[in-house]
Write a protein that holds these residues in place. Structure first.
Motif, short mmCIF file in Angstrom:
data_model
loop_
_atom_site.label_atom_id
_atom_site.label_comp_id
_atom_site.label_asym_id
_atom_site.label_seq_id
_atom_site.Cartn_x
_atom_site.Cartn_y
_atom_site.Cartn_z
N ALA A 149 0.84 -1.21 0.00
CA ALA A 149 0.00 0.00 0.00
C ALA A 149 0.87 1.25 0.00
O ALA A 149 2.05 1.20 0.37
N HIS A 150 0.26 2.34 -0.41
CA HIS A 150 0.91 3.65 -0.36
C HIS A 150 0.12 4.54 0.60
O HIS A 150 -1.11 4.48 0.64
N VAL A 151 0.84 5.36 1.35
CA VAL A 151 0.22 6.26 2.31
C VAL A 151 0.45 7.69 1.83
O VAL A 151 1.59 8.13 1.70
N TYR A 152 -0.65 8.40 1.57
CA TYR A 152 -0.57 9.76 1.05
C TYR A 152 -0.95 10.76 2.13
O TYR A 152 -1.94 10.57 2.85
N ARG A 153 -0.16 11.80 2.24
CA ARG A 153 -0.48 12.88 3.17
C ARG A 153 -1.44 13.84 2.49
O ARG A 153 -1.16 14.33 1.40
N GLU A 154 -2.58 14.08 3.13
CA GLU A 154 -3.57 14.97 2.54
C GLU A 154 -3.05 16.41 2.58
O GLU A 154 -2.60 16.90 3.61
N ALA A 155 -3.11 17.08 1.43
CA ALA A 155 -2.68 18.48 1.34
C ALA A 155 -3.87 19.33 0.92
O ALA A 155 -4.97 18.83 0.71
N SER A 156 -3.65 20.62 0.79
CA SER A 156 -4.74 21.51 0.42
C SER A 156 -5.22 21.19 -0.99
O SER A 156 -4.46 20.75 -1.85
N GLY A 157 -6.51 21.40 -1.21
CA GLY A 157 -7.08 21.10 -2.53
C GLY A 157 -7.13 19.61 -2.77
O GLY A 157 -7.37 18.82 -1.88
N SER A 158 -6.91 19.20 -4.01
CA SER A 158 -7.00 17.78 -4.37
C SER A 158 -5.63 17.13 -4.48
O SER A 158 -5.52 16.00 -4.92
N HIS A 159 -4.57 17.85 -4.09
CA HIS A 159 -3.21 17.33 -4.23
C HIS A 159 -2.87 16.40 -3.07
O HIS A 159 -3.17 16.66 -1.91
N LYS A 160 -2.24 15.28 -3.39
CA LYS A 160 -1.78 14.34 -2.39
C LYS A 160 -0.30 14.10 -2.60
O LYS A 160 0.19 14.09 -3.73
N CYS A 162 2.75 11.36 -1.62
CA CYS A 162 3.06 10.05 -1.05
C CYS A 162 4.12 10.21 0.04
O CYS A 162 5.20 10.75 -0.22
N ALA A 163 3.79 9.78 1.24
CA ALA A 163 4.69 9.94 2.38
C ALA A 163 5.36 8.63 2.77
O ALA A 163 6.54 8.61 3.14
N THR A 171 -0.18 -11.15 5.31
CA THR A 171 -0.67 -12.51 5.55
C THR A 171 0.29 -13.30 6.44
O THR A 171 -0.12 -14.09 7.29
N HIS A 172 1.59 -13.08 6.23
CA HIS A 172 2.61 -13.76 7.03
C HIS A 172 3.10 -12.89 8.19
O HIS A 172 4.09 -13.24 8.85
N ARG A 173 2.43 -11.75 8.42
CA ARG A 173 2.79 -10.82 9.49
C ARG A 173 4.27 -10.43 9.40
O ARG A 173 5.02 -10.49 10.37
N SER A 174 4.67 -10.02 8.21
CA SER A 174 6.05 -9.57 7.97
C SER A 174 6.01 -8.37 7.05
O SER A 174 6.02 -8.52 5.82
N CYS A 175 5.94 -7.18 7.63
CA CYS A 175 5.80 -5.95 6.85
C CYS A 175 6.71 -4.86 7.39
O CYS A 175 7.08 -4.86 8.57
N LYS A 176 7.02 -3.92 6.51
CA LYS A 176 7.78 -2.74 6.90
C LYS A 176 7.10 -1.51 6.33
O LYS A 176 6.63 -1.52 5.18
N VAL A 177 7.05 -0.45 7.15
CA VAL A 177 6.57 0.85 6.69
C VAL A 177 7.81 1.72 6.47
O VAL A 177 8.61 1.91 7.40
N LEU A 178 7.99 2.20 5.25
CA LEU A 178 9.18 2.97 4.91
C LEU A 178 8.81 4.38 4.45
O LEU A 178 7.77 4.57 3.80
N GLU A 179 9.67 5.33 4.78
CA GLU A 179 9.50 6.66 4.23
C GLU A 179 9.72 6.58 2.72
O GLU A 179 10.63 5.90 2.25
N GLU A 180 8.90 7.29 1.97
CA GLU A 180 8.91 7.16 0.51
C GLU A 180 10.26 7.51 -0.10
O GLU A 180 10.77 6.78 -0.96
N PHE A 181 10.86 8.59 0.34
CA PHE A 181 12.08 9.07 -0.34
C PHE A 181 13.36 8.58 0.33
O PHE A 181 14.29 8.15 -0.34
N SER A 182 13.42 8.61 1.65
CA SER A 182 14.64 8.19 2.34
C SER A 182 14.76 6.68 2.44
O SER A 182 15.86 6.16 2.65
N ARG A 183 13.63 5.98 2.37
CA ARG A 183 13.57 4.52 2.52
C ARG A 183 13.93 4.08 3.93
O ARG A 183 14.26 2.92 4.17
N ASN A 184 13.85 4.99 4.89
CA ASN A 184 14.04 4.63 6.28
C ASN A 184 12.85 3.82 6.78
O ASN A 184 11.70 4.16 6.48
N VAL A 185 13.09 2.79 7.56
CA VAL A 185 12.03 1.98 8.13
C VAL A 185 11.52 2.67 9.39
O VAL A 185 12.29 2.94 10.32
N VAL A 186 10.22 2.99 9.43
CA VAL A 186 9.65 3.70 10.57
C VAL A 186 8.80 2.80 11.45
O VAL A 186 8.56 3.12 12.62
#
Length: 230
Positions: A149-160, A162-163, A171-186
């Motif tokens: 999935a992608h997580v978008y930060r809501e901005a003014s107007g219709s612009h989003k 991706c954060a 399904t296997h309970r093995s996931c990582k949430v990463l910052e879109e640009f830095s690729r840091n695992v948060v």
């Protein structure tokens, strides 16, 4: 809020194993301090079960055995899911996007937004604005098959914008949430593998590790949305 001894024992056994794993990583020279360089991360135990007997939901406890988050209104294919803190106060509300689309998406609101969804205008109450939009990934739209999935930060107007991107396998309970640009695992979802006291946790009990600088409540909201999408 303290919870019943069973949950406290569950939390202790899960976190003791997590600490042992972290110690092994440290000895191996693996940095588990998180993207901000801090020395600690928050490790939560997520149980896919509500404390309310007549409801389905989630129970989230910390390493001290305290109830930190709960979900009690989780039945079937809901249009709205509310994440509460241990006292029952609404932290975040997730609403399914009702517009027809080939890609499933959800809006994330702060607190309890009540029975309305106000479009973003200059006159709209700030609380009624979604702060994030989480959109399920379709493999046909992305070359990376591990992207969930992608997580978008809501901005003014219709612009989003991706954060964050979520990768792995829920399904296997093995996931990582990463910052879109830095690729840091948060944040990370990790499966509880071992048996403790002869009880197999399976997929119903797992770790949610939140690294410094990322909101634990929002991390748990992402778990709820992954559970709906997959």
């Amino acid at each position: 809020m303290k919870i019943v001894p069973f949950f406290k024992s569950l939390s202790r056994s899960v976190h003791e194993e997590q600490n042992d794993h972290d110690d092994q990583e440290s000895k191996a020279g693996i940095d588990s301090s998180g993207p901000s360089g801090a020395c600690t991360s928050i490790s939560l135990t997520v149980w896919r079960k509500s404390l309310v007997i007549s409801c389905k939901g989630f129970t989230v406890i910390d390493s001290n055995g305290d109830l930190v988050y709960r979900v009690d209104n989780y039945v079937g294919h809901p249009q709205e899911v509310t994440l509460m803190d241990g006292s029952g106060k609404s932290v975040l509300t997730m609403r399914r996007n009702k517009k027809f689309s080939l890609v499933e998406s959800w809006f994330v609101f702060e607190g309890d937004v009540g029975g309305f969804f106000t479009a973003r205008t200059t006159r709209a109450a700030p609380k009624s604005w979604p702060v994030f939009c989480v959109r399920k990934n379709k493999n046909m739209l992305n070359a990376n098959p591990s992207t969930l999935a992608h997580v978008y930060r809501e901005a003014s107007g219709s612009h989003k914008r991706c954060a964050y991107v979520i990768e792995g396998s829920y399904t296997h309970r093995s996931c990582k949430v990463l910052e879109e640009f830095s690729r840091n695992v948060v944040a990370e979802i990790k499966r509880k593998e071992a048996n403790v006291g002869g009880v197999s946790y399976g997929l119903e009990v797992f770790h949610l590790v939140v690294h410094p600088g990322f909101d634990p409540g929002f991390a748990m909201a992402l778990v709820l949305l992954l559970d709906q999408m997959f």
